[in-house]
Motif scaffolding. Sequence first.
Motif, PDB file in Angstrom:
ATOM      1  N   GLY A   1     -45.192  66.314 -44.101  1.00 13.90           N
ATOM      2  CA  GLY A   1     -45.946  65.196 -44.722  1.00 13.90           C
ATOM      3  C   GLY A   1     -46.102  65.446 -46.042  1.00 13.90           C
ATOM      4  N   ARG A   2     -45.279  66.185 -46.750  1.00 11.04           N
ATOM      5  CA  ARG A   2     -44.896  65.622 -48.251  1.00 11.04           C
ATOM      6  C   ARG A   2     -43.638  66.582 -49.034  1.00 11.04           C
ATOM      7  NH1 ARG A   2     -50.438  68.997 -51.459  1.00 11.04           N
ATOM      8  NH2 ARG A   2     -48.808  68.229 -53.613  1.00 11.04           N
ATOM      9  N   LEU A   3     -43.112  66.181 -50.411  1.00 11.48           N
ATOM     10  CA  LEU A   3     -42.332  66.556 -50.597  1.00 11.48           C
ATOM     11  C   LEU A   3     -42.343  68.356 -50.894  1.00 11.48           C
ATOM     12  CD1 LEU A   3     -39.660  65.580 -51.538  1.00 11.48           C
ATOM     13  CD2 LEU A   3     -40.359  64.748 -53.737  1.00 11.48           C
ATOM     14  N   HIS A   4     -41.087  69.007 -50.706  1.00 10.77           N
ATOM     15  CA  HIS A   4     -40.821  69.914 -50.573  1.00 10.77           C
ATOM     16  C   HIS A   4     -39.957  70.075 -51.131  1.00 10.77           C
ATOM     17  CE1 HIS A   4     -39.056  74.572 -50.215  1.00 10.77           C
ATOM     18  NE2 HIS A   4     -40.154  74.538 -50.725  1.00 10.77           N
ATOM     19  N   GLU A   5     -39.549  70.256 -52.271  1.00 10.20           N
ATOM     20  CA  GLU A   5     -38.680  69.814 -54.141  1.00 10.20           C
ATOM     21  C   GLU A   5     -37.591  70.700 -53.585  1.00 10.20           C
ATOM     22  OE1 GLU A   5     -41.580  70.434 -54.718  1.00 10.20           O
ATOM     23  OE2 GLU A   5     -42.951  68.374 -55.874  1.00 10.20           O
ATOM     24  N   LEU A   6     -37.654  71.828 -53.897  1.00  8.02           N
ATOM     25  CA  LEU A   6     -37.047  73.010 -52.888  1.00  8.02           C
ATOM     26  C   LEU A   6     -35.758  72.767 -52.087  1.00  8.02           C
ATOM     27  CD1 LEU A   6     -34.843  75.597 -54.757  1.00  8.02           C
ATOM     28  CD2 LEU A   6     -37.036  77.396 -52.845  1.00  8.02           C
ATOM     29  N   GLY A   7     -36.619  72.538 -50.936  1.00  5.40           N
ATOM     30  CA  GLY A   7     -35.897  72.238 -49.806  1.00  5.40           C
ATOM     31  C   GLY A   7     -35.013  70.755 -49.999  1.00  5.40           C
ATOM     32  N   LEU A   8     -35.516  70.041 -51.052  1.00  7.40           N
ATOM     33  CA  LEU A   8     -34.913  68.843 -51.045  1.00  7.40           C
ATOM     34  C   LEU A   8     -33.236  68.910 -51.825  1.00  7.40           C
ATOM     35  CD1 LEU A   8     -34.834  65.707 -51.474  1.00  7.40           C
ATOM     36  CD2 LEU A   8     -35.816  65.907 -53.597  1.00  7.40           C
ATOM     37  N   MET A   9     -33.836  69.894 -52.873  1.00  8.54           N
ATOM     38  CA  MET A   9     -32.700  70.001 -53.986  1.00  8.54           C
ATOM     39  C   MET A   9     -31.281  70.713 -52.922  1.00  8.54           C
ATOM     40  SD  MET A   9     -34.193  70.779 -57.265  1.00  8.54           S
ATOM     41  CE  MET A   9     -32.994  72.150 -57.506  1.00  8.54           C
TER      42      MET A   9
ATOM     43  N   LEU B   1     -33.236  77.212 -61.725  1.00  3.98           N
ATOM     44  CA  LEU B   1     -33.712  78.400 -61.775  1.00  3.98           C
ATOM     45  C   LEU B   1     -34.649  78.830 -62.929  1.00  3.98           C
ATOM     46  CD1 LEU B   1     -30.214  80.060 -62.084  1.00  3.98           C
ATOM     47  CD2 LEU B   1     -31.900  80.531 -60.362  1.00  3.98           C
ATOM     48  N   PRO B   2     -34.937  78.048 -64.509  1.00  3.85           N
ATOM     49  CA  PRO B   2     -35.988  78.022 -65.053  1.00  3.85           C
ATOM     50  C   PRO B   2     -37.197  77.629 -64.282  1.00  3.85           C
ATOM     51  CG  PRO B   2     -33.866  77.471 -66.289  1.00  3.85           C
ATOM     52  CD  PRO B   2     -33.615  77.366 -64.733  1.00  3.85           C
ATOM     53  N   MET B   3     -36.984  76.285 -63.613  1.00  3.35           N
ATOM     54  CA  MET B   3     -37.981  75.709 -62.593  1.00  3.35           C
ATOM     55  C   MET B   3     -38.872  77.234 -62.070  1.00  3.35           C
ATOM     56  SD  MET B   3     -37.230  72.333 -61.925  1.00  3.35           S
ATOM     57  CE  MET B   3     -38.321  71.826 -61.899  1.00  3.35           C
ATOM     58  N   MET B   4     -37.796  77.568 -61.694  1.00 10.40           N
ATOM     59  CA  MET B   4     -38.341  78.959 -60.212  1.00 10.40           C
ATOM     60  C   MET B   4     -38.915  79.699 -61.098  1.00 10.40           C
ATOM     61  SD  MET B   4     -35.426  78.243 -57.334  1.00 10.40           S
ATOM     62  CE  MET B   4     -36.438  79.577 -56.152  1.00 10.40           C
ATOM     63  N   ARG B   5     -38.128  80.541 -61.758  1.00  8.61           N
ATOM     64  CA  ARG B   5     -39.226  81.110 -62.703  1.00  8.61           C
ATOM     65  C   ARG B   5     -40.761  80.393 -63.154  1.00  8.61           C
ATOM     66  NH1 ARG B   5     -33.903  82.805 -64.546  1.00  8.61           N
ATOM     67  NH2 ARG B   5     -34.199  81.074 -66.892  1.00  8.61           N
ATOM     68  N   HIS B   6     -41.275  79.496 -63.451  1.00  4.20           N
ATOM     69  CA  HIS B   6     -42.059  79.170 -64.441  1.00  4.20           C
ATOM     70  C   HIS B   6     -42.715  78.254 -63.089  1.00  4.20           C
ATOM     71  CE1 HIS B   6     -39.613  79.015 -67.794  1.00  4.20           C
ATOM     72  NE2 HIS B   6     -40.749  79.523 -68.123  1.00  4.20           N
ATOM     73  N   GLY B   7     -42.529  78.825 -61.500  1.00  2.00           N
ATOM     74  CA  GLY B   7     -43.145  78.512 -60.139  1.00  2.00           C
ATOM     75  C   GLY B   7     -44.103  76.629 -59.723  1.00  2.00           C
TER      76      GLY B   7
END
Length: 196
Positions: free
Chosen positions: A129-137, A155-161
């Motif tokens: 129903g909305r974008l899941h960025e990690l799943g998309l990547m 990885l830095p994006m994941m670390r920063h939530g």
Amino acid sequence: MSKAVLHLSEGMEPGFLREVEVEAGTRVSLCYQCGKCAASCPVSFVMDLEPYQVMRLVQLGARDEVLRSRTIWLCASCTACSERCPREVDVAATMDALRVLARRAGYRPAEGQIALFHGIFLDNVRDAGRLHELGLMVRYKLKSGGLFSDLDVGLPMMRHGKLKPVPHRIRGTDQMRALFARVRAREAAAKGGEGR
Ligand code: SF4
Ligand code: SF4
């Protein structure tokens, strides 16, 4: 990137402008080539045609030049151009409409992996129903064969939530799936109608 000198092919189609305007719901004919759309565009540096060139080609009825351009696939739909246009031409909606017309007419996207990306993006939105960025990547990387590319960014994006591990689903994902199914059915019916 240096911009292309336009080489117009023979068959200009005057009806193309009207077709695009109906699909996009905006008056491309009002564009007076001020260039503000290109100046606002964050990705114009990689485009083969500037946004204002696309508008001009649509006005001229240069269907083939427009529908086979890379620009319509590189547009990120950010709407910066539409917001700044002094003639209130919705350039972003026009780019959307051109992608629809290109697909309908059987043009392969001029950017190699862009159809794959769009397909995964839409599946992602349909399911949650909305974008899941990690799943998309992850799905895009798996399917495009570049699983470990862009890790320096991811990885830095994941670390920063910034990339959530679990999708945030909306209520009513069934309705979302039904909506997608209806659109697909309408597209199939439109294609069938063209084939008759
Ligand atoms: S900003 Fe509007 S009027 Fe100016 S070139 Fe772009 S589409 Fe045309
Ligand atoms: S909507 Fe597309 S063309 Fe317009 S500014 Fe954004 S990326 Fe550029």
